[in-house]
Design a protein around this motif. Structure first.
Motif, PDB file in Angstrom:
ATOM      1  N   ARG A 162       1.228   5.128   0.334  1.00  0.00           N
ATOM      2  CA  ARG A 162       0.426   6.250   0.835  1.00  0.00           C
ATOM      3  C   ARG A 162       1.016   7.614   0.488  1.00  0.00           C
ATOM      4  NH1 ARG A 162       0.164   2.186   4.666  1.00  0.00           N
ATOM      5  NH2 ARG A 162      -1.942   1.294   4.809  1.00  0.00           N
TER       6      ARG A 162
ATOM      7  N   THR B 293     -10.718   3.898   2.194  1.00  0.00           N
ATOM      8  CA  THR B 293     -12.112   3.611   2.579  1.00  0.00           C
ATOM      9  C   THR B 293     -12.732   4.613   3.561  1.00  0.00           C
ATOM     10  OG1 THR B 293     -11.174   2.053   4.140  1.00  0.00           O
ATOM     11  CG2 THR B 293     -12.180   1.115   2.174  1.00  0.00           C
TER      12      THR B 293
ATOM     13  N   GLU C  17      -6.645  10.940   1.137  1.00  0.00           N
ATOM     14  CA  GLU C  17      -6.366   9.766   1.984  1.00  0.00           C
ATOM     15  C   GLU C  17      -6.947   9.927   3.388  1.00  0.00           C
ATOM     16  OE1 GLU C  17      -5.718   6.911   2.887  1.00  0.00           O
ATOM     17  OE2 GLU C  17      -3.696   6.258   2.445  1.00  0.00           O
TER      18      GLU C  17
ATOM     19  N   THR D  57       0.863  -1.179   0.000  1.00  0.00           N
ATOM     20  CA  THR D  57       0.000   0.000   0.000  1.00  0.00           C
ATOM     21  C   THR D  57       0.899   1.228   0.000  1.00  0.00           C
ATOM     22  OG1 THR D  57      -1.784  -1.139   1.151  1.00  0.00           O
ATOM     23  CG2 THR D  57      -1.753   1.255   1.317  1.00  0.00           C
TER      24      THR D  57
ATOM     25  N   ARG E 249       2.800  -9.924   8.892  1.00  0.00           N
ATOM     26  CA  ARG E 249       1.590 -10.751   8.869  1.00  0.00           C
ATOM     27  C   ARG E 249       1.676 -11.765  10.002  1.00  0.00           C
ATOM     28  NH1 ARG E 249       0.501  -7.282   5.795  1.00  0.00           N
ATOM     29  NH2 ARG E 249      -0.531  -7.445   3.764  1.00  0.00           N
TER      30      ARG E 249
HETATM   31  C1  LIG Z   1     -11.039  -3.015   3.280  1.00  0.00           C
HETATM   32  C2  LIG Z   1      -9.730  -2.252   3.302  1.00  0.00           C
HETATM   33  C3  LIG Z   1      -9.719  -0.918   3.684  1.00  0.00           C
HETATM   34  C4  LIG Z   1      -8.532  -0.191   3.666  1.00  0.00           C
HETATM   35  N1  LIG Z   1      -8.559   1.160   3.944  1.00  0.00           N
HETATM   36  C5  LIG Z   1      -7.434   1.897   3.816  1.00  0.00           C
HETATM   37  C6  LIG Z   1      -7.466   3.312   3.961  1.00  0.00           C
HETATM   38  O1  LIG Z   1      -8.514   3.926   4.165  1.00  0.00           O
HETATM   39  N2  LIG Z   1      -6.292   3.991   3.817  1.00  0.00           N
HETATM   40  C7  LIG Z   1      -5.108   3.338   3.553  1.00  0.00           C
HETATM   41  O2  LIG Z   1      -4.075   3.987   3.433  1.00  0.00           O
HETATM   42  N3  LIG Z   1      -5.050   1.992   3.434  1.00  0.00           N
HETATM   43  C8  LIG Z   1      -6.183   1.268   3.529  1.00  0.00           C
HETATM   44  N4  LIG Z   1      -6.135  -0.095   3.342  1.00  0.00           N
HETATM   45  C9  LIG Z   1      -4.842  -0.751   3.147  1.00  0.00           C
HETATM   46  C10 LIG Z   1      -4.384  -1.452   4.432  1.00  0.00           C
HETATM   47  O3  LIG Z   1      -4.066  -0.513   5.436  1.00  0.00           O
HETATM   48  C11 LIG Z   1      -3.172  -2.337   4.087  1.00  0.00           C
HETATM   49  O4  LIG Z   1      -3.590  -3.330   3.195  1.00  0.00           O
HETATM   50  C12 LIG Z   1      -2.563  -3.013   5.304  1.00  0.00           C
HETATM   51  O5  LIG Z   1      -2.029  -2.063   6.177  1.00  0.00           O
HETATM   52  C13 LIG Z   1      -1.451  -3.989   4.896  1.00  0.00           C
HETATM   53  O6  LIG Z   1      -0.424  -3.332   4.205  1.00  0.00           O
HETATM   54  P1  LIG Z   1      -0.024  -3.712   2.708  1.00  0.00           P
HETATM   55  O7  LIG Z   1      -1.237  -3.490   1.852  1.00  0.00           O
HETATM   56  O8  LIG Z   1       1.098  -2.760   2.361  1.00  0.00           O
HETATM   57  O9  LIG Z   1       0.407  -5.142   2.687  1.00  0.00           O
HETATM   58  C14 LIG Z   1      -7.311  -0.832   3.325  1.00  0.00           C
HETATM   59  C15 LIG Z   1      -7.336  -2.180   2.933  1.00  0.00           C
HETATM   60  C16 LIG Z   1      -8.535  -2.876   2.892  1.00  0.00           C
HETATM   61  C17 LIG Z   1      -8.558  -4.300   2.402  1.00  0.00           C
END
Ligand SMILES: Cc1cc2nc3c(=O)[nH]c(=O)nc-3n(C[C@H](O)[C@H](O)[C@H](O)COP(=O)(O)O)c2cc1C
Length: 323
Positions: free
Chosen positions: A123, A269, A210, A121, A311
């Motif tokens: 940001r 989200t 964000e 992810t 994880r």
């Molecule tokens: C349903 C869902 C909602 C999420 N909402 C946000 C969000 O609002 N902002 C954000 O930066 N990441 C969001 N994420 C990403 C998660 O924070 C992220 O997948 C998690 O921290 C794991 O990190 P990675 O994706 O880098 O593996 C969301 C992921 C999912 C599946």
């Protein structure tokens, strides 16, 4: 005919699938395995009641892990037959999977599986994605079979979206339950779940569309000052738990396909968490359905987060059913 992968194949696929994204890295899933079936359950101990009271994002996260698992198994020459919401008496049972040996695997299958380990992810602000119109219609086709619609938010709507995002961020600064939950899950890096500081931008680099997180120390040497990411919205016609699961599967498909193309992604989200902001998104994206999740897609301007977020171990999420 073989109808069940061996234990090691299943375990390695479950471990790879656990790289799936989840709300605040809560990883709200459990797998149970018996002689001829694998079942996916939501783990309601991991729901975030202040952020996600309905469990929409818990189920979305489980949809993402379900799709990740199917991709991981395909690359290991196993097709999956999925029954979603198989048990009307048990809401936590989200899917059961049976298996069929696959003779051939395509390059695309392998690239999607390989993307699982590389996806992060992102940001920080991103550059605009190149040759985007073609990529966008390919992504639309990818999610359609799941009954999910992908729409793009028009560039001229970005300021209004940023304004809404700022307003929601402001309102939530005084929401004690929300803030307590956020600081439990984000910004410490002490546990095998939650979002570590390395994955969160310093306050001054926060992207306006964000969610507001506690400031972290993610860096990108030459990172863009202004975010030029394309903003996508996944939506469904109705708003059932099955729609949430399907939206999570579609989210996973979009994230992996973009990663395979070398693009950076971020699920967003905070604007799909209330009826009023969903109504705003509906109008902004000119759709009739129910907005489920936004996705920023762009070019990572700096080196991006190197280390993957943590994880939980497979032993904490995969259980063998006693016969
Ligand atoms: C349903 C869902 C909602 C999420 N909402 C946000 C969000 O609002 N902002 C954000 O930066 N990441 C969001 N994420 C990403 C998660 O924070 C992220 O997948 C998690 O921290 C794991 O990190 P990675 O994706 O880098 O593996 C969301 C992921 C999912 C599946």
């Amino acid at each position: 005919m073989e109808t069940m992968p061996d234990g090691r194949t299943l375990e390695s696929a479950v471990a790879l699938a656990s790289r799936a994204p989840s709300l605040h890295n809560s990883q709200p899933w459990r797998w149970t395995l018996d002689a001829d079936e694998l079942a996916l359950f939501s783990d309601s101990d991991r729901i975030l009641p202040a952020t996600d009271p309905s469990g929409r994002q818990m189920v979305l996260s489980c949809g993402a892990v379900l799709h990740h698992l199917r991709v991981a198994l395909t690359a290991r020459h196993w097709a999956t037959v999925v029954e979603r919401m198989p048990d009307a008496t048990n809401r936590r049972c989200l899917a059961t999977l049976r298996f069929r040996r696959l003779d051939a695997v395509t390059d695309i299958d392998l690239r999607m599986a390989e993307a699982i380990g590389r996806r992060r992810t992102e940001r920080l602000p991103m550059g605009a994605p190149q040759e985007w119109a073609r990529a966008e219609s390919a992504l639309q086709m990818l999610v359609e079979p799941a009954g999910v619609r992908l729409s793009a938010i028009a560039e001229h709507e970005r300021p209004a979206l940023e304004e809404l995002s700022r307003r929601i961020g402001g309102e939530r600064r005084s929401d004690l339950a929300y803030q307590t939950e956020l600081s439990w899950w984000a910004g410490h890096g002490m546990y095998p779940d939650g979002i570590p500081p390395d994955a969160l931008p310093p306050g001054r680099r926060t992207v306006a569309t964000e969610r507001e997180f506690p400031p972290g120390n993610a860096t990108g040497e030459s990172a863009e000052a202004e975010d030029r990411a394309a903003i996508l919205l996944l939506s469904t016609t109705t708003d059932t738990r099955l729609d949430w699961l399907r939206s999570g599967e579609a989210l996973s498909a979009v994230l992996l396909a973009c990663t395979a193309r070398g693009l950076a992604t971020c699920s967003v989200t905070h604007l799909t968490e209330s009826e009023s902001s969903r109504a705003f998104l509906r109008e902004t994206a000119r759709i009739e359905g129910v907005p489920q999740v936004m996705i920023r897609v762009g070019v990572r301007a700096g080196p991006g987060p190197d280390a993957a977020t943590p994880r939980r171990p497979t032993s904490a999420i995969l259980f063998r059913k006693q016969s």
